[in-house]
Design a protein around this motif. Structure first.
Motif, PDB file in Angstrom:
ATOM      1  N   PHE A   1      -0.358   4.446   1.268  1.00 21.49           N
ATOM      2  CA  PHE A   1      -0.444   4.786   2.704  1.00 21.49           C
ATOM      3  C   PHE A   1       0.566   5.746   3.271  1.00 21.49           C
ATOM      4  O   PHE A   1       0.322   6.707   4.166  1.00 21.49           O
ATOM      5  CB  PHE A   1      -0.149   3.507   3.518  1.00 21.49           C
TER       6      PHE A   1
ATOM      7  N   PHE B   1       0.860  -1.162  -0.018  1.00 17.40           N
ATOM      8  CA  PHE B   1      -0.023  -0.075  -0.162  1.00 17.40           C
ATOM      9  C   PHE B   1       0.863   1.133  -0.043  1.00 17.40           C
ATOM     10  O   PHE B   1       1.161   2.155   1.117  1.00 17.40           O
ATOM     11  CB  PHE B   1      -1.038   0.043   1.370  1.00 17.40           C
TER      12      PHE B   1
ATOM     13  N   ASN C   1       6.432  -1.882  -4.460  1.00 14.48           N
ATOM     14  CA  ASN C   1       5.246  -2.768  -4.242  1.00 14.48           C
ATOM     15  C   ASN C   1       5.544  -4.262  -4.827  1.00 14.48           C
ATOM     16  O   ASN C   1       5.880  -4.243  -5.871  1.00 14.48           O
ATOM     17  CB  ASN C   1       3.800  -2.031  -5.228  1.00 14.48           C
TER      18      ASN C   1
END
Length: 235
Positions: free
Chosen positions: A12, A9, A37
């Protein structure tokens, strides 16, 4: 310092990395944060990064292949530390932050998720770190806390270096009470000693308050402080 974060994420971190002193430090290139990621390294067309656990059980487990590939994609900048954020790790404290800020040029943070990580992922980590004895929904929260705590210790992040030396935990004690204007607010007064101008008395008062607060609020820290003081006396 270069900090690489393996995270499902990346969004975030958007606000946290742009705010306050941390945001200014990154803008001034005191440190850099690279978000990676593991979905980009998944082996199937659906970019799956989790699977059911062997032996049964609830939840999903983070697969090893995408995490290994993500970590291996990072160019090494020794000395470096690979850190797995997990409730099973050692509690994060100021000593750990000082160590990471002082002794390493690169940190690779692996954010756990789902029910847990495949045990083989642990072999990537030089150490495992936790925020404490509780469980969060993701490893991004402790990762951001660690980044903040490390970067603020790097030269140039905090304007006055002296302010770092008198903080909670820096010498094993909690910080002393702080006051600012007005001198009286809702019948609550600033201690007279702080308005006296006597720097020797002020320093003594602050030290006394550190000891008192630590004894009352964190007897575990006080015990460690006393033990260290006894050892220094014996030496």
């Amino acid at each position: 310092m270069k900090i690489d974060v393996i995270t499902l994420f990346p969004d975030f971190f958007t606000s946290g990395l742009q705010s306050g002193l941390l945001g200014k430090a990154l803008a001034n290139h005191i440190a850099t944060v690279n978000l990676i990621n593991p979905r980009d390294f998944a082996l199937d067309k659906h970019h799956r990064v989790d699977d059911i656990p062997y032996g049964g059980g609830v939840g999903m487990v983070l697969k090893p292949e995408p995490i290994f590939a993500a970590v291996n994609s990072v160019s090494p900048l020794p000395p470096r530390q690979v850190i797995l954020l997990t409730p099973q790790g050692s509690p994060l404290n100021q000593t750990t932050l000082q160590d990471l800020a002082t002794n390493y040029q690169q940190l690779i943070l692996i954010c756990g998720h789902y029910e847990g990580v495949d045990e083989r992922i642990r072999s990537l980590a030089d150490r495992e770190i936790s925020l404490g004895d509780f469980v969060l929904t993701c490893g991004e929260i402790p990762a951001l806390a660690l980044i903040n705590g490390v970067v603020r210790l790097l030269p140039g992040t905090v304007g006055k270096v002296e302010s770092l030396k008198a903080e909670s935990f820096e010498d094993g004690l909690l910080d002393y009470p702080q006051y600012t204007r007005p001198a009286v607010f809702q019948d609550l007064e600033v201690p007279e000693v702080l308005r006296s101008g006597n720097h020797q008395l002020i320093a003594q008062w602050r030290r006394d308050q550190q000891i008192k607060r630590t004894q009352q609020r964190r007897p575990d820290l006080w015990e460690k402080f006393e033990e260290g003081r006894r050892q220094n006396t014996e030496e």
